[in-house]
Enzyme design. Structure first.
Site, PDB file in Angstrom:
ATOM      1  CB  CYS A  33      -0.939  -0.024   1.302  1.00 41.60           C
ATOM      2  SG  CYS A  33      -0.011   0.094   2.666  1.00 41.60           S
ATOM      3  CB  CYS A 103      -2.987  -1.654   8.772  1.00 44.11           C
ATOM      4  SG  CYS A 103      -3.990  -1.681   7.308  1.00 44.11           S
TER       5      CYS A 103
HETATM    6 FE1  FES Z   1      -1.386   0.380   4.269  1.00 44.05          FE
HETATM    7 FE2  FES Z   1      -3.256   0.251   6.186  1.00 44.05          FE
HETATM    8  S1  FES Z   1      -3.646   0.298   4.070  1.00 44.05           S
HETATM    9  S2  FES Z   1      -1.033   0.299   6.397  1.00 44.05           S
END
Ligand code: FES
Length: 146
Positions: A33, A103
């Site tokens: 992400c 996360c």
């Molecule tokens: Fe990347 Fe939560 S979506 S740390």
């Protein structure tokens, strides 16, 4: 979808900031992400974590888990801080939705990276602590805002 505790730590995160001259700093990133988290530890001569601050450039769950993680490691010894796993942080937050579990890993990895930095600087060994895989080297992120 989020527990009240997650919402609370997201909207009112504890220990945001940095520690100047920190005993250990760890920066990790999630390749998927692109989110980044940095943890600062202030550790006294008895290896007790006096203070802990964080900066997160990431999603709400990452902010909430780093906030909770900093609360959990404060006052602990460096060895006890190893028990602040992503599972422990998630439990303290009354859970995270399955898609957000990764996360919480960022918080655990950032604490480990900061502990590793501290251990390296002081020539000590923390049982069970391994060299962080994803510690982002200072300087590589020059010019980035977070
Ligand atoms: Fe990347 Fe939560 S979506 S740390």
């Amino acid at each position: 979808m989020y527990s009240e505790k997650v919402m609370d730590h997201f909207s009112n995160p504890r220990n945001v900031g940095e520690i100047e001259g920190a005993s250990g700093v760890g920066t990790v990133g999630n390749a998927k992400c692109g989110d980044i988290m940095r943890i600062y530890l202030d550790i006294d001569e008895n290896q007790i974590i006096r203070d802990c601050k964080f900066k997160t450039f990431g999603c709400g769950a990452a902010v909430a888990t780093s906030s909770m993680a900093t609360e959990l490691v404060k006052g602990k010894s460096v060895q006890e801080a190893m028990e602040v796993t992503n599972k422990a942080v998630m439990e303290a937050l009354d859970g995270l939705p399955p898609v957000k579990v990764h996360c919480s890993l960022l918080a655990e990895e950032a604490i480990h990276a900061a502990l590793w930095d501290y251990a390296q600087k002081n020539g000590i060994t923390i049982e069970g602590l391994q060299k962080p895989k994803s510690d982002i080297h200072e300087g590589e992120e020059d010019g980035e805002e977070y």
